[in-house]
Scaffold this motif. Structure first.
Motif, PDB file in Angstrom:
ATOM      1  N   UNK A 218       0.693  -1.144  -0.040  1.00 15.27           N
ATOM      2  CA  UNK A 218      -0.273  -0.025   0.481  1.00 15.27           C
ATOM      3  C   UNK A 218       0.550   1.080   0.022  1.00 15.27           C
ATOM      4  N   UNK A 219       0.122   2.208  -0.838  1.00 15.65           N
ATOM      5  CA  UNK A 219       0.786   3.645  -0.595  1.00 15.65           C
ATOM      6  C   UNK A 219       0.854   3.914   1.096  1.00 15.65           C
ATOM      7  N   UNK A 220       1.723   4.869   1.469  1.00 19.68           N
ATOM      8  CA  UNK A 220       2.120   5.209   2.802  1.00 19.68           C
ATOM      9  C   UNK A 220      -0.102   5.947   2.788  1.00 19.68           C
ATOM     10  N   UNK A 221      -0.453   6.305   3.591  1.00 26.61           N
ATOM     11  CA  UNK A 221      -1.883   6.659   3.747  1.00 26.61           C
ATOM     12  C   UNK A 221      -1.936   8.307   3.463  1.00 26.61           C
ATOM     13  N   UNK A 222      -1.043   9.254   3.757  1.00 29.21           N
ATOM     14  CA  UNK A 222      -0.999  10.467   2.615  1.00 29.21           C
ATOM     15  C   UNK A 222      -1.111  10.049   1.191  1.00 29.21           C
ATOM     16  N   UNK A 223      -0.624   9.143   0.802  1.00 23.45           N
ATOM     17  CA  UNK A 223      -0.462   9.148  -0.556  1.00 23.45           C
ATOM     18  C   UNK A 223      -1.621   8.132  -1.373  1.00 23.45           C
ATOM     19  N   UNK A 224      -2.684   7.698  -0.874  1.00 24.78           N
ATOM     20  CA  UNK A 224      -3.883   6.817  -0.745  1.00 24.78           C
ATOM     21  C   UNK A 224      -4.387   8.469  -1.543  1.00 24.78           C
ATOM     22  N   UNK A 225      -5.394   9.304  -0.562  1.00 26.04           N
ATOM     23  CA  UNK A 225      -5.907  10.536  -1.641  1.00 26.04           C
ATOM     24  C   UNK A 225      -5.239  11.316  -2.812  1.00 26.04           C
TER      25      UNK A 225
END
Length: 338
Positions: free
Chosen positions: A292-299
């Motif tokens: 997964x990408x880090x949470x900040x790079x999901x959006x």
């Protein structure tokens, strides 16, 4: 090569600076969620106007963080689509103007290619080939990735995307906006097995998705049980579990079909913790790697656009001096790097 990335496809303004040797140098992100919450969804004209206000200040912030000036930029990448046409035009116009003023090349980036490549920004990126599950407010698709620029769409949604279904269901249940995180929070105190939910299109072969029927089923349950104790949380939990189960089933099929050893999850719904846990369990059970990408790079963000644009520019691709926006841009029309 040092590439400026600009993302303005919907309701987040993102700017980033990516260097081929140093990696991601800086990124700045501004979300308009609090503005659109009053309306229960994104208002395109408001989104466009806010991008105009925020883009240049974010650019200056990003350059300060990277300790760079505009003259240090070697290329510009901007999201050209898919997305809201007015919002796209803000980023495209700014990107082309910056490139022209600096006499550097600019390249139009496909928004979903950015999401697909976001996990490659992590310290231990997945190796090719892999399968990517792209799940966001506007898209749900499975893609086989042989290399950067070499994609085969395995299946996509026939109607609502998973993120769109989350947002609409949250609105139906009175949970506020943005709907995905609000529904996930409500589901924490609910019983996911209190009510029966279908797992759409899992009773037939194939890798396509459909969430409109699940949304209708949820509406009917809410109308029937809304006055019962804890109904809001129980229905939220059941809906979330149904979406997660459906995505896991489809991912398992895609992994079996392609025989890839690694699954990548990207897009806003990729931040959902239940989905992450379920896919990680499936990976351990069936022997896939999961990234997964880090949470900040999901959006939506500028870092993924800068990274995708860097590879396109490195391959010698750039746009002529036109302002390019493609609100509809199928991934099958995306050119390779060769």
């Amino acid at each position: 090569m040092r590439v400026l990335g600009i993302e303005t496809s919907c309701d987040e303004t993102g700017v980033a600076l990516y260097d081929g040797e140093l990696g991601l140098m800086a990124h700045s992100l501004y979300s308009q969620a609090h503005i659109h919450a009053e309306y229960g969804g994104v208002v395109p004209e408001i989104a466009s106007r806010d991008h105009v206000r925020k883009l240049i200040p974010l650019l200056d912030e990003c350059l300060r963080e990277a300790a760079c000036g505009r003259s240090d930029i070697d290329g510009v990448a901007y999201t050209a689509g898919p997305g809201l046409v007015g919002a796209l035009l803000v980023g495209a116009s700014a990107g082309r103007a910056i490139a022209l003023s600096l006499n550097v090349p600019a390249v139009a980036v496909h928004h979903m290619e950015g999401h697909l490549l976001a996990p490659l920004l992590e310290p231990n990126p997945p190796e090719f080939p892999f399968v990517a599950l792209l799940v966001s407010g506007g898209h749900s698709m499975l893609v086989e990735v042989a290399a950067i620029g070499e994609y085969r769409v395995l299946g996509e949604t026939r109607d609502d995307a998973a993120g769109e279904a989350f947002d609409k269901t949250a609105k139906l249940l009175g949970l506020g906006y943005p709907g995905g995180p609000a529904l996930a929070i409500a589901a924490e105190s609910g019983d996911p097995d209190k009510f029966s939910f279908p797992r759409p299109m899992t009773d037939r072969p194939g890798l396509e998705f459909s969430f409109s029927g699940l949304k209708t089923h949820t509406r009917n349950l809410w109308h029937k049980h809304s006055n019962e104790d804890n109904a809001q949380a129980d229905i939220a939990a059941g809906f979330q579990k149904a979406v997660v189960d459906t995505l896991v089933i489809k991912c398992r099929r895609a992994m079996q079909q392609t025989r890839c050893g690694h699954l990548v999850i990207a897009g806003g719904v990729g931040a959902n913790l239940q989905l992450r846990e379920a896919l990680s369990r499936a990976g351990r059970k069936y022997g896939w790697g999961v990234s997964y990408p880090r949470i900040e790079f999901c959006t939506d963000n500028g870092a993924m656009i800068a990274f995708a644009g860097y590879h396109r520019l490195l391959a010698g691709q750039f746009e002529s001096e036109v302002i390019l926006a493609k609100p509809r841009w199928p991934m099958k029309d995306l050119g390779t790097l060769r």
